[in-house]
Enzyme design. Structure first.
Site, short mmCIF file in Angstrom:
data_model
loop_
_atom_site.label_atom_id
_atom_site.label_comp_id
_atom_site.label_asym_id
_atom_site.label_seq_id
_atom_site.Cartn_x
_atom_site.Cartn_y
_atom_site.Cartn_z
N HIS A 164 77.48 -34.48 -1.68
CA HIS A 164 76.27 -35.15 -1.16
C HIS A 164 76.82 -36.21 -0.25
O HIS A 164 76.23 -37.26 0.30
CB HIS A 164 75.40 -35.81 -2.11
CG HIS A 164 74.58 -34.92 -2.99
ND1 HIS A 164 73.46 -33.90 -1.96
CD2 HIS A 164 74.32 -34.57 -4.26
CE1 HIS A 164 72.92 -33.18 -2.79
NE2 HIS A 164 73.36 -33.32 -4.20
N ASP A 200 74.51 -24.76 -4.20
CA ASP A 200 74.15 -25.85 -5.28
C ASP A 200 72.31 -25.54 -5.22
O ASP A 200 72.03 -25.42 -3.84
CB ASP A 200 74.41 -27.06 -4.96
CG ASP A 200 74.28 -27.94 -5.89
OD1 ASP A 200 75.12 -28.30 -6.94
OD2 ASP A 200 73.18 -28.77 -5.94
N HIS A 202 70.52 -28.28 -4.70
CA HIS A 202 70.24 -29.22 -3.60
C HIS A 202 71.09 -29.05 -2.59
O HIS A 202 71.99 -28.55 -2.37
CB HIS A 202 70.63 -30.54 -4.16
CG HIS A 202 70.12 -30.83 -5.73
ND1 HIS A 202 70.51 -30.73 -6.77
CD2 HIS A 202 68.64 -30.96 -6.12
CE1 HIS A 202 69.91 -30.78 -7.70
NE2 HIS A 202 68.61 -30.99 -7.47
N ASP A 283 73.42 -25.34 -10.73
CA ASP A 283 71.99 -25.79 -11.07
C ASP A 283 70.83 -25.35 -10.60
O ASP A 283 69.52 -25.74 -10.89
CB ASP A 283 72.01 -27.54 -10.83
CG ASP A 283 72.49 -27.75 -9.33
OD1 ASP A 283 72.92 -26.83 -8.62
OD2 ASP A 283 72.61 -28.82 -9.03
N TYR A 322 74.21 -28.86 -14.63
CA TYR A 322 74.25 -29.81 -15.65
C TYR A 322 73.58 -29.54 -17.22
O TYR A 322 73.49 -30.21 -18.11
CB TYR A 322 72.95 -30.87 -15.05
CG TYR A 322 73.42 -31.54 -13.84
CD1 TYR A 322 74.44 -32.31 -13.83
CD2 TYR A 322 73.13 -30.76 -12.63
CE1 TYR A 322 74.95 -32.59 -12.50
CE2 TYR A 322 73.69 -31.16 -11.55
CZ TYR A 322 74.59 -32.12 -11.24
OH TYR A 322 75.00 -32.64 -10.31
ZN LIG Z 1 72.88 -30.03 -7.29
#
Ligand SMILES: [Zn+2]
Length: 340
Positions: A164, A200, A202, A283, A322
């Site tokens: 990110h 991922d 995201h 995740d 996570y």
């Molecule tokens: Zn993520």
């Protein structure tokens, strides 16, 4: 014996909390994540390789020196100022419109400085954050070095994650972009084009923005649709796709079938590359508390197989994931599929 690169320094970052919509909530990006992955890899017979220190040249190829300089000293300056928060957290943001595009002043107040470099309030800095983030860069560079020297697949157990982070802004529980650093190092070593496939849950917004306009890197990301209300909210949409960048946003609830179709599309996009960096977040798994995707362990193994079938020299860089009970097994599944 798949090599995985490790550094104990990556455990030193303890964010304690995130400030999310004005509320201090317990951190999910915790040191136990990396330890769980390491345990699973050792149990699976992978070979641990200690990270080798590297100078800042690869880091500064993808990041603004001002961001790196801030992160290096942020905790020391904050703690010396005796502030009420036990973590570095921004309260005012130097948006470009605030100064009509002019370079903003460097604030006199230590507590205003994070607003030059942070784009959210949930990415806290404490003692050990810099050391861990910088060690994660060494982990990524060591893995890239192994692949540059002929290893077909190497795994970088990076923590904190990095995808990110943009060239000059940190956020999303990330401080330095390990994936972009690995891609840049591979590019230097093997020549282009290099592909980055981010699986991922995201969108890999930082990696996309750092690498997309270079002309020698292909970036693809498979992630939950930001338009459905998910981080990073402002980008990650299909409309950002072009010849060098492919975004494949998926509806919340998407399981193996839809997710793997997108992974196949991302792999096909990466196929012309000379080498591959996989930004591996686990995740997207069903049961992960941070995303609404519903991918199974078998799905992760199949994603590894799809990416491995490209036959490219491959560095796998750890991003999110996570659920402490499953993060290790999911990484092992993916690497098993990849390295077959
Ligand atoms: Zn993520």
């Amino acid at each position: 014996m798949l090599p995985f690169v490790w550094s104990d320094e990556c455990l030193r970052h303890e964010p304690q909390a995130e400030v999310w919509i004005g509320t201090r909530t317990p951190a999910t990006e915790v040191p136990a994540r990396a330890l769980a992955i390491r345990d699973a890899l050792l149990a699976a017979g992978a070979q641990e390789i200690p990270a080798v220190p590297h100078d800042d040249s690869a880091l500064l190829a993808v990041h603004d020196p001002a961001l790196v300089g801030f992160l290096r000293t942020a905790w020391d300056e904050w703690s010396a100022a005796d502030l009420p928060s036990d973590r570095v957290v921004p309260y005012i943001f130097a948006r470009a419109e605030l100064t009509s595009g002019r370079v903003p002043a460097t604030p006199t107040a230590v507590w205003a400085r994070p607003g030059l470099f942070a784009y959210d309030t949930m990415t806290l800095i404490g003692p050990g954050t810099w050391e861990a983030a910088r060690a994660a860069v060494d982990v990524a560079l060591t893995a890239a070095g192994l692949v540059g020297n002929g290893e077909r697949v190497a795994y970088a157990c990076c923590r904190p994650p990095g995808h990110h982070v943009t060239r000059s802004l940190y956020g999303g529980s990330c401080y330095l972009n390990n994936t972009a650093v690995a891609a840049s190092a591979l590019l230097e070593r093997l020549g282009g084009p290099i592909a980055v496939v981010d699986i991922d849950a995201h969108h890999g917004n930082g990696t996309q923005e750092i690498l997309r306009d270079r002309g020698d890197v292909l970036t693809a990301s498979v992630h939950v649709d930001p338009g459905a209300g998910w981080f990073p909210h402002f980008l990650g949409f299909a409309a950002e796709s072009d010849d060098a960048n492919l975004n494949l946003p998926l509806a919340p609830g998407t399981g193996d079938e839809g997710w793997l179709a997108a992974v196949r599309e991302a792999a096909a996009f990466a196929a012309p590359a000379r080498a591959l960096v996989v930004a591996l977040g686990v995740d997207a798994a069903a049961g992960d508390p941070e995303s609404p995707l519903e991918v199974s362990a078998r799905g992760y193994r199949e994603a590894g197989r799809i990416l491995g079938e490209l036959g490219l020299p491959t560095v796998v860089v750890q991003e999110g994931g996570y659920d402490l009970a499953t993060i290790g097994p999911l990484v092992v599944e993916t690497l098993t599929g990849l390295a077959r």
